[in-house]
Design a protein around this motif. Structure first.
Motif, PDB file in Angstrom:
ATOM      1  N   PRO A 180      32.948  13.038   3.129  1.00 49.06           N
ATOM      2  CA  PRO A 180      31.617  13.640   3.225  1.00 49.06           C
ATOM      3  C   PRO A 180      30.548  12.686   3.756  1.00 49.06           C
ATOM      4  O   PRO A 180      29.684  13.085   4.532  1.00 49.06           O
ATOM      5  CB  PRO A 180      31.318  14.031   1.772  1.00 49.06           C
ATOM      6  N   ILE A 181      30.614  11.418   3.350  1.00 51.89           N
ATOM      7  CA  ILE A 181      29.581  10.468   3.796  1.00 51.89           C
ATOM      8  C   ILE A 181      29.656  10.251   5.299  1.00 51.89           C
ATOM      9  O   ILE A 181      28.627  10.258   5.999  1.00 51.89           O
ATOM     10  CB  ILE A 181      29.719   9.125   3.049  1.00 51.89           C
ATOM     11  N   VAL A 182      30.860  10.039   5.833  1.00 50.97           N
ATOM     12  CA  VAL A 182      30.963   9.790   7.274  1.00 50.97           C
ATOM     13  C   VAL A 182      30.550  11.028   8.062  1.00 50.97           C
ATOM     14  O   VAL A 182      29.931  10.919   9.130  1.00 50.97           O
ATOM     15  CB  VAL A 182      32.392   9.333   7.659  1.00 50.97           C
ATOM     16  N   SER A 183      30.831  12.217   7.548  1.00 46.11           N
ATOM     17  CA  SER A 183      30.414  13.451   8.204  1.00 46.11           C
ATOM     18  C   SER A 183      28.891  13.534   8.270  1.00 46.11           C
ATOM     19  O   SER A 183      28.307  13.865   9.312  1.00 46.11           O
ATOM     20  CB  SER A 183      30.974  14.656   7.440  1.00 46.11           C
ATOM     21  N   ILE A 184      28.246  13.200   7.169  1.00 47.40           N
ATOM     22  CA  ILE A 184      26.785  13.281   7.091  1.00 47.40           C
ATOM     23  C   ILE A 184      26.108  12.289   8.024  1.00 47.40           C
ATOM     24  O   ILE A 184      25.181  12.640   8.765  1.00 47.40           O
ATOM     25  CB  ILE A 184      26.322  13.059   5.632  1.00 47.40           C
ATOM     26  N   ILE A 185      26.574  11.030   8.047  1.00 45.11           N
ATOM     27  CA  ILE A 185      25.882  10.044   8.879  1.00 45.11           C
ATOM     28  C   ILE A 185      26.141  10.261  10.372  1.00 45.11           C
ATOM     29  O   ILE A 185      25.270   9.958  11.194  1.00 45.11           O
ATOM     30  CB  ILE A 185      26.248   8.593   8.463  1.00 45.11           C
ATOM     31  N   LEU A 186      27.305  10.805  10.726  1.00 42.71           N
ATOM     32  CA  LEU A 186      27.554  11.099  12.140  1.00 42.71           C
ATOM     33  C   LEU A 186      26.721  12.290  12.609  1.00 42.71           C
ATOM     34  O   LEU A 186      26.157  12.257  13.709  1.00 42.71           O
ATOM     35  CB  LEU A 186      29.045  11.369  12.372  1.00 42.71           C
ATOM     36  N   LEU A 187      26.648  13.334  11.798  1.00 45.38           N
ATOM     37  CA  LEU A 187      25.813  14.476  12.160  1.00 45.38           C
ATOM     38  C   LEU A 187      24.347  14.062  12.245  1.00 45.38           C
ATOM     39  O   LEU A 187      23.607  14.511  13.132  1.00 45.38           O
ATOM     40  CB  LEU A 187      25.979  15.595  11.130  1.00 45.38           C
ATOM     41  N   GLU A 188      23.937  13.204  11.328  1.00 47.57           N
ATOM     42  CA  GLU A 188      22.548  12.727  11.336  1.00 47.57           C
ATOM     43  C   GLU A 188      22.218  12.031  12.645  1.00 47.57           C
ATOM     44  O   GLU A 188      21.190  12.313  13.280  1.00 47.57           O
ATOM     45  CB  GLU A 188      22.342  11.750  10.167  1.00 47.57           C
ATOM     46  N   TYR A 189      23.088  11.136  13.063  1.00 42.23           N
ATOM     47  CA  TYR A 189      22.804  10.315  14.241  1.00 42.23           C
ATOM     48  C   TYR A 189      22.949  11.089  15.542  1.00 42.23           C
ATOM     49  O   TYR A 189      22.074  11.041  16.408  1.00 42.23           O
ATOM     50  CB  TYR A 189      23.728   9.096  14.231  1.00 42.23           C
ATOM     51  N   TYR A 190      24.047  11.829  15.677  1.00 46.27           N
ATOM     52  CA  TYR A 190      24.344  12.474  16.963  1.00 46.27           C
ATOM     53  C   TYR A 190      23.704  13.853  17.120  1.00 46.27           C
ATOM     54  O   TYR A 190      23.273  14.205  18.220  1.00 46.27           O
ATOM     55  CB  TYR A 190      25.860  12.597  17.150  1.00 46.27           C
ATOM     56  N   VAL A 191      23.670  14.634  16.056  1.00 47.08           N
ATOM     57  CA  VAL A 191      23.193  16.015  16.165  1.00 47.08           C
ATOM     58  C   VAL A 191      21.736  16.153  15.721  1.00 47.08           C
ATOM     59  O   VAL A 191      20.890  16.663  16.458  1.00 47.08           O
ATOM     60  CB  VAL A 191      24.086  16.964  15.332  1.00 47.08           C
ATOM     61  N   ILE A 192      21.438  15.678  14.527  1.00 50.40           N
ATOM     62  CA  ILE A 192      20.118  15.922  13.943  1.00 50.40           C
ATOM     63  C   ILE A 192      19.038  15.032  14.559  1.00 50.40           C
ATOM     64  O   ILE A 192      17.913  15.475  14.778  1.00 50.40           O
ATOM     65  CB  ILE A 192      20.188  15.733  12.409  1.00 50.40           C
ATOM     66  N   ARG A 193      19.391  13.782  14.882  1.00 50.45           N
ATOM     67  CA  ARG A 193      18.396  12.866  15.459  1.00 50.45           C
ATOM     68  C   ARG A 193      18.645  12.554  16.934  1.00 50.45           C
ATOM     69  O   ARG A 193      17.894  11.781  17.534  1.00 50.45           O
ATOM     70  CB  ARG A 193      18.331  11.570  14.649  1.00 50.45           C
ATOM     71  N   LYS A 194      19.688  13.116  17.510  1.00 54.09           N
ATOM     72  CA  LYS A 194      19.969  12.944  18.943  1.00 54.09           C
ATOM     73  C   LYS A 194      19.983  11.462  19.359  1.00 54.09           C
ATOM     74  O   LYS A 194      19.497  11.098  20.422  1.00 54.09           O
ATOM     75  CB  LYS A 194      18.938  13.703  19.787  1.00 54.09           C
ATOM     76  N   GLN A 195      20.513  10.608  18.483  1.00 55.28           N
ATOM     77  CA  GLN A 195      20.668   9.173  18.736  1.00 55.28           C
ATOM     78  C   GLN A 195      19.331   8.449  18.909  1.00 55.28           C
ATOM     79  O   GLN A 195      19.268   7.388  19.529  1.00 55.28           O
ATOM     80  CB  GLN A 195      21.565   8.917  19.956  1.00 55.28           C
ATOM     81  N   LYS A 196      18.273   9.012  18.376  1.00 56.10           N
ATOM     82  CA  LYS A 196      16.950   8.382  18.459  1.00 56.10           C
ATOM     83  C   LYS A 196      16.500   7.963  17.066  1.00 56.10           C
ATOM     84  O   LYS A 196      16.226   8.810  16.216  1.00 56.10           O
ATOM     85  CB  LYS A 196      15.940   9.342  19.083  1.00 56.10           C
ATOM     86  N   VAL A 197      16.452   6.654  16.865  1.00 52.11           N
ATOM     87  CA  VAL A 197      16.111   6.111  15.555  1.00 52.11           C
ATOM     88  C   VAL A 197      15.140   4.962  15.718  1.00 52.11           C
ATOM     89  O   VAL A 197      15.342   4.081  16.562  1.00 52.11           O
ATOM     90  CB  VAL A 197      17.368   5.589  14.816  1.00 52.11           C
ATOM     91  N   ASN A 198      14.083   4.960  14.931  1.00 48.97           N
ATOM     92  CA  ASN A 198      13.179   3.810  14.889  1.00 48.97           C
ATOM     93  C   ASN A 198      13.729   2.847  13.842  1.00 48.97           C
ATOM     94  O   ASN A 198      13.626   3.094  12.645  1.00 48.97           O
ATOM     95  CB  ASN A 198      11.767   4.265  14.521  1.00 48.97           C
ATOM     96  N   VAL A 199      14.337   1.781  14.302  1.00 53.58           N
ATOM     97  CA  VAL A 199      15.029   0.858  13.403  1.00 53.58           C
ATOM     98  C   VAL A 199      14.078   0.247  12.386  1.00 53.58           C
ATOM     99  O   VAL A 199      14.429   0.043  11.227  1.00 53.58           O
ATOM    100  CB  VAL A 199      15.737  -0.247  14.220  1.00 53.58           C
ATOM    101  N   ALA A 200      12.859  -0.041  12.807  1.00 51.44           N
ATOM    102  CA  ALA A 200      11.890  -0.649  11.894  1.00 51.44           C
ATOM    103  C   ALA A 200      11.650   0.219  10.666  1.00 51.44           C
ATOM    104  O   ALA A 200      11.454  -0.293   9.553  1.00 51.44           O
ATOM    105  CB  ALA A 200      10.576  -0.905  12.629  1.00 51.44           C
ATOM    106  N   ASP A 201      11.681   1.540  10.853  1.00 50.97           N
ATOM    107  CA  ASP A 201      11.449   2.450   9.725  1.00 50.97           C
ATOM    108  C   ASP A 201      12.522   2.321   8.650  1.00 50.97           C
ATOM    109  O   ASP A 201      12.265   2.608   7.470  1.00 50.97           O
ATOM    110  CB  ASP A 201      11.399   3.899  10.226  1.00 50.97           C
ATOM    111  N   LEU A 202      13.718   1.903   9.035  1.00 45.35           N
ATOM    112  CA  LEU A 202      14.810   1.761   8.072  1.00 45.35           C
ATOM    113  C   LEU A 202      14.570   0.612   7.102  1.00 45.35           C
ATOM    114  O   LEU A 202      15.235   0.527   6.060  1.00 45.35           O
ATOM    115  CB  LEU A 202      16.138   1.537   8.805  1.00 45.35           C
ATOM    116  N   TYR A 203      13.635  -0.267   7.417  1.00 44.09           N
ATOM    117  CA  TYR A 203      13.351  -1.437   6.587  1.00 44.09           C
ATOM    118  C   TYR A 203      12.030  -1.325   5.830  1.00 44.09           C
ATOM    119  O   TYR A 203      11.680  -2.220   5.062  1.00 44.09           O
ATOM    120  CB  TYR A 203      13.337  -2.701   7.448  1.00 44.09           C
ATOM    121  N   LYS A 204      11.284  -0.249   6.027  1.00 43.36           N
ATOM    122  CA  LYS A 204       9.981  -0.089   5.374  1.00 43.36           C
ATOM    123  C   LYS A 204      10.141   0.599   4.024  1.00 43.36           C
ATOM    124  O   LYS A 204      10.566   1.743   3.945  1.00 43.36           O
ATOM    125  CB  LYS A 204       9.046   0.731   6.264  1.00 43.36           C
TER     126      LYS A 204
END
Length: 476
Positions: A378-402
């Motif tokens: 389930p975890i790998v399914s969620i993070i892959l869908l998040e990155y490829y489908v839900i966020r279209k591979q667009k992530v602000n890396v700085a936000d992950l550390y705030k």
């Protein structure tokens, strides 16, 4: 001081130094990446050639008969390795492009607080595997000690502790130690196993043919269950693919990185699996170390084979079972890398790995893999869908550390989808991984779209314009 990262797949990010975040969890810059393609392949060969995988091969032999014959075994292996390599290549991309580790990647889906739960579900099985590989290595080290002392010394427990101390010292040097340990071990161990393979064919071919090669086997549930065990064995590793790809030198295409996983794993895993099944067929013993001692009835050869087994245990632990839980401990406790890696080694000592494999059967190991993979799927399914489908591979890396940023707190949709997926997986534990992947994936998409309409985790996703998130923006 700040780390600046920019790529086509992530928004430009300026990441300020945070005293609450250890340096080991910060994104790896291009200058810090020292692992080339060849050492990277050797790393996965070294990881594949280990006694855990050999024990999985031995688990095919139950009560003197194989649950799968040789054809079914290798068809299952090829299917599993193809799927494993695909997931590896998909899930390593964020770490490769941005340099972030797995525990930080999780925040994108689960949130900073929610990632604690999902990271523990990766870290705890790794620690148990760490202990299991060390126990197998300790058993082999004990064989060496018995030969050297003429039988005067015989204590697997002491050898287990000694080997764990050696691994803790090596792991203090991080990925620099991993590179040379894996390169050396993968070559030496493969040569040793080729010799063992020859001995088995020469002296035990009849028993192997009767109990494994020509066994009736099954193309039904046992066949698909073994594919799940294969995949479950690697589920934790490709789940934390970012921990490895962030060390790989830049400029390697997605397809080439996929090949860097597929071919080493195919060669190493396939060969070691076969030897495990052959050893169990020839001796009726599921513990490969004890089976080796019977098959190779020569103290000098047993000495060298046991030495290679020790090296194999160290090699697989250095890759798969030390770094991921160390990052988890660093994140949870704020410890620096070296104290955290020491704690990881000490936890491996108290993991009771000898419970998983008895002389007569290795079914405990297979069941352990199936149970924890019910959560990892389930975890790998969620993070892959998040990155490829839900966020279209667009992530602000700085936000992950705030700590007060858009990923603060926890994402209820991800937590709930993970629980639903794991619960469904336990309905048929032999197929736990694939059930968990499918059910959790569907659940996550539905929950993100229709539930928790005020969730800030929809911001920047394809679901941002649904519910009250969009309505509040219009009012503002």
């Amino acid at each position: 001081m700040a780390i600046k990262f920019e790529s086509n797949e992530t928004k430009e990010s300026k990441i300020p130094q945070n005293k609450n975040v250890d340096e080991s969890l910060m994104p790896k810059t291009e200058k810090e990446r020292t692992v080339g393609p060849i050492p990277y392949m050797f790393m996965w060969i070294g990881d594949g050639i280990n006694l855990g995988n050999m024990t999985l091969g031995a688990s095919l032999i139950v009560a003197g008969a194989a649950t799968l014959n040789i054809l079914q075994t290798f068809v299952a292996a090829i299917i599993a390795i193809a799927i494993i390599s695909t997931f590896f290549a998909l899930n390593d991309r964020l770490g490769y492009k941005t340099g972030v580790p797995y525990v930080v990647q999780l925040r994108m889906s689960f949130g900073m607080k929610g990632s604690v739960i999902s990271s523990l579900l990766r870290g705890i099985p790794a620690i148990i595997w760490y202990g299991f590989q060390s126990w197998i290595g300790g058993t082999a080290l004990n064989e060496i000690a018995k030969i050297m002392t003429g039988g005067a010394f015989d204590s697997v427990a002491i050898c287990f502790v000694v080997l764990q101390v050696i691994q803790i010292v090596l792991s203090l040097y991080g990925f620099h130690a991993i590179k040379w340990v894996e390169s050396l071990a993968s070559i030496v161990i493969m040569l040793a196993l080729i010799y063992v393979f020859g001995v088995l064919l020469n002296s035990h071919s009849d028993a192997i043919a009767e109990k494994w090669v020509h066994a009736k086997g099954s193309w039904g549930l046992p066949f698909f269950a073994f594919i799940m065990v294969f995949m479950g064995n690697y589920a934790g590793i490709f789940l934390s693919a970012a921990d490895y790809s962030r060390e790989l030198k830049s400029g390697i295409s997605n397809k080439k990185r996929g090949a860097l996983y597929f071919f080493p794993i195919l060669v190493a895993y396939g060969f070691v699996l076969a030897i495990g099944a052959m050893l169990a067929s020839a001796t009726g013993i599921s513990n490969p170390v004890k089976a080796f001692a019977i098959v190779v009835d020569n103290s000098y050869i047993t000495f060298f084979v046991s030495a290679f087994i020790v090296m194999g245990a160290i090699a697989v632990n250095m890759v798969a079972n030390i770094i991921p839980p160390t990052y988890v401990i660093t994140m949870l406790t704020k410890l620096k890398y070296k104290p955290a890696v020491t704690v990881t080694g000490l936890l491996g000592l108290v993991s009771f790995p000898w419970v998983l494999v008895q002389d007569s059967s290795a079914k405990g190991l297979g069941m352990f893999i199936l149970i924890y993979s019910a959560f990892l799927g389930p975890i790998v399914s969620i993070i892959l869908l998040e990155y490829y489908v839900i966020r279209k591979q667009k992530v602000n890396v700085a936000d992950l550390y705030k700590e007060d940023g858009p990923f603060a707190g926890y994402n209820p949709a991800a937590i709930l989808a993970m629980i639903i997926g794991a619960a469904a997986a336990f309905v048929e534990v032999e197929l736990a991984w694939i059930i968990g992947v499918v059910v959790a994936g569907i659940s996550y998409l539905l929950l993100m779209k229709f539930a928790f309409k005020d969730s800030k985790f929809k911001k920047g996703t394809i679901f941002e314009n649904t519910g009250s998130v969009n309505a509040s923006r219009k009012i503002g």
